[in-house]
Design an enzyme around this catalytic site. Structure first.
Site, PDB file in Angstrom:
ATOM      1  N   LYS A   1       2.070   3.583  -4.377  1.00  0.00           N
ATOM      2  CA  LYS A   1       1.251   4.786  -4.157  1.00  0.00           C
ATOM      3  C   LYS A   1       2.127   6.020  -3.935  1.00  0.00           C
ATOM      4  O   LYS A   1       1.863   7.076  -4.496  1.00  0.00           O
ATOM      5  CB  LYS A   1       0.371   4.527  -2.926  1.00  0.00           C
ATOM      6  CG  LYS A   1      -0.382   5.719  -2.396  1.00  0.00           C
ATOM      7  CD  LYS A   1      -1.319   5.307  -1.282  1.00  0.00           C
ATOM      8  CE  LYS A   1      -0.729   5.506   0.082  1.00  0.00           C
ATOM      9  NZ  LYS A   1      -0.870   6.729   0.767  1.00  0.00           N
ATOM     10  N   ASP A   2       3.165   5.870  -3.140  1.00  0.00           N
ATOM     11  CA  ASP A   2       3.981   7.038  -2.796  1.00  0.00           C
ATOM     12  C   ASP A   2       4.836   7.506  -3.975  1.00  0.00           C
ATOM     13  O   ASP A   2       4.967   8.707  -4.216  1.00  0.00           O
ATOM     14  CB  ASP A   2       4.868   6.738  -1.574  1.00  0.00           C
ATOM     15  CG  ASP A   2       4.032   6.546  -0.317  1.00  0.00           C
ATOM     16  OD1 ASP A   2       2.812   6.782  -0.373  1.00  0.00           O
ATOM     17  OD2 ASP A   2       4.587   6.150   0.725  1.00  0.00           O
TER      18      ASP A   2
ATOM     19  N   SER B   1       0.822  -1.212   0.000  1.00  0.00           N
ATOM     20  CA  SER B   1       0.000   0.000   0.000  1.00  0.00           C
ATOM     21  C   SER B   1       0.856   1.262   0.000  1.00  0.00           C
ATOM     22  O   SER B   1       0.327   2.363   0.028  1.00  0.00           O
ATOM     23  CB  SER B   1      -0.887   0.007   1.241  1.00  0.00           C
ATOM     24  OG  SER B   1      -0.063   0.023   2.389  1.00  0.00           O
ATOM     25  N   CYS B   2       2.189   1.105  -0.020  1.00  0.00           N
ATOM     26  CA  CYS B   2       3.027   2.307   0.152  1.00  0.00           C
ATOM     27  C   CYS B   2       3.887   2.655  -1.053  1.00  0.00           C
ATOM     28  O   CYS B   2       3.714   3.727  -1.633  1.00  0.00           O
ATOM     29  CB  CYS B   2       3.899   2.133   1.381  1.00  0.00           C
ATOM     30  SG  CYS B   2       2.928   1.782   2.841  1.00  0.00           S
ATOM     31  N   PHE B   3       4.816   1.778  -1.436  1.00  0.00           N
ATOM     32  CA  PHE B   3       5.764   2.165  -2.491  1.00  0.00           C
ATOM     33  C   PHE B   3       5.066   2.569  -3.797  1.00  0.00           C
ATOM     34  O   PHE B   3       5.329   3.657  -4.310  1.00  0.00           O
ATOM     35  CB  PHE B   3       6.773   1.036  -2.760  1.00  0.00           C
ATOM     36  CG  PHE B   3       7.811   0.859  -1.688  1.00  0.00           C
ATOM     37  CD1 PHE B   3       7.887   1.746  -0.614  1.00  0.00           C
ATOM     38  CD2 PHE B   3       8.725  -0.180  -1.741  1.00  0.00           C
ATOM     39  CE1 PHE B   3       8.846   1.594   0.383  1.00  0.00           C
ATOM     40  CE2 PHE B   3       9.689  -0.339  -0.760  1.00  0.00           C
ATOM     41  CZ  PHE B   3       9.751   0.537   0.304  1.00  0.00           C
TER      42      PHE B   3
END
Ligand code: UGA
Length: 421
Positions: A268-269, A264-266
């Protein structure tokens, strides 16, 4: 010890709440999802995370409770952490709807409150959001000026699968803030953490989070590209990574070649930073390529499989569905594009994951799922390893053809192909 309210009980919110309670603070977790509130109060973790159940057994009732009453929580606490989700839109933009509505609600409560209160943004938000979006909402709806209340940007750096451990022992605590009084409160919040505290401005704190995640994602895409070249030359990429990682300036971490990054992070970020760059007219050539290499990696894997075997009608055992080992999370999991391509090739899929099967059944109800890894191997003609679960490392693959996308096998089977090594 302080009274802390944590708004949003997703991954970050729940771990933040439980983590601060373990450190001795009195915590209330707020969520408008009544079912989740009930689960937390009943010591039932709504997500799978190593050690979370034991930690909740310890702190729920004594140090931590959950509720849906945000106003009361703000009035009764010293500090409120905003931990709501900031999902990515189609164009890669960071969606601030939840952050905005929670900021407004906190501001309404601040209006009624006499005591000094610090609001902390922990949700991942693009640089300038705290200053340009959260602060005006807090000031505009509370009738107070910054200084009469405190504001801090404190990004989270925990990894799923090691969430509690990372929360309790972070490499550093980033604190973006402006006033001494706020600094004193935040020092108290993190009093029992031995990690270095790094003080900076709101936007610097926001950018530190994006730059850190983007650099880690860059290391992964970099080593995948190097790995794809190594594969053609018959070079072991993992030996190369080890040698490269011995240089202190580089470090050995995040140099594991494979199927690429999910979660859910890399994705998206990196996308949100690209989108911010475009908005500002800044070319993001490097970050564009980081995403491109990542998108391509499942296709490189499929091409490798197709170069060795026919897929039509073949029984394919898929080991690993989660975006990485140690979690039931399948968001942006690299196994999703692989399964889609296998279906396009008309392969017959039997999949297994120690934790993520239920989640993947919603995404792919049309494929079959096995109860164990060994059953998957025994019932399939070829095996694909897509997630780095420890329990996959010492299975008996017999003489089946194994395509490994994560390099976790202790002993390589007779018929073995590494994705990029
Ligand atoms: C990541 C960061 O590691 C955390 O520091 C950060 O707080 C978090 O994002 C966040 O922004 O909240 P997480 O997404 O839980 O944490 O997972 P990682 O362990 O970083 O792995 C991300 C992806 O990269 C996984 O799919 C993993 O398989 C892949 N990966 C990781 C590689 O392909 N190679 C590596 O060498 C390392």
């Amino acid at each position: 010890m302080l009274k802390i309210s944590v708004i949003g009980t997703g991954y970050v919110g729940l771990i933040t709440g439980v983590g601060f309670a373990l450190k001795g603070h009195e915590v209330v977790c707020i969520d408008n999802n009544k079912e989740k509130v009930e689960m937390i109060n009943n010591k039932q973790p709504p997500i799978f995370e190593e050690g979370l159940q034991e930690a909740m057994n310890k702190v729920v009732l004594s140090k931590l409770s959950a509720s849906s009453d945000l106003r009361k929580a703000v009035l009764d606490s010293d500090v409120s952490f905003i931990c709501v989700g900031t999902p990515c839109s189609e164009e890669g933009k960071c969606d601030l709807t939840a952050v905005e509505s929670v900021s407004k609600e906190i501001a309404f409560a601040l209006k009624e409150k006499k005591a000094f209160h610090v609001v902390v943004v922990k949700s991942t938000v693009v640089p300038s959001t705290t200053e340009k979006v959260v602060l005006p909402l807090l000031e505009g709806n509370s009738g107070k000026k910054l200084g009469e209340f405190g504001l801090c940007m404190n990004p989270e750096t925990l990894r799923e699968g090691f969430a509690l451990q990372d929360f309790l022992n972070p490499d550093r605590v980033i604190l973006g803030l402006k006033h001494d009084e706020t600094k004193k409160v935040m020092e108290k919040v993190y009093e029992n953490f031995s990690s270095p505290k790094f003080f900076c401005g709101f936007s610097e704190a926001e950018m530190i989070k994006y730059a850190s995640n983007s650099l880690l994602a860059t290391k992964i895409s970099f080593i995948n590209e190097v790995g794809n070249i190594c594969k053609k030359l018959g070079i072991d990429t993992y030996t190369v990574s080890k040698g490269v990682g011995l240089d202190k300036r580089i470090s050995p971490f995040f140099l594991n070649a494979g199927l690429g990054f999910g979660g859910s992070c890399f994705p998206k970020d990196v996308s949100a930073l690209i989108s911010k760059g475009k908005e500002l007219g800044v070319k993001t050539l490097l970050l564009d390529s980081v995403m491109e290499v990542n998108e391509l990696q499942p296709k490189v894997f499929l091409d490798l499989i197709k170069s060795k075997t026919e897929l039509k009608g073949k029984k394919v055992g898929v080991l690993g569905l989660a975006f990485k080992g140690g979690t039931d999370d399948i968001r942006e999991s690299r196994s999703i594009p692989v399964i889609k391509m296998l279906l396009d090739e008309q392969a017959v899929i039997l999949a297994h994951d120690p934790k993520a099967e239920e989640n993947m059944k919603k995404e792919f109800p049309e494929i079959s799922y096995a109860d164990s890894a060994q059953q998957t191997i025994d019932s399939s003609e070829i095996i694909l390893i897509l997630t780095d679960w420890n329990e996959f490392s010492s299975l008996d693959f017999k003489d089946k053809l194994v395509f490994d996308a994560r390099n976790i096998l202790k002993n390589k089977p007779v018929n073995y192909e590494g994705l990029s090594w």
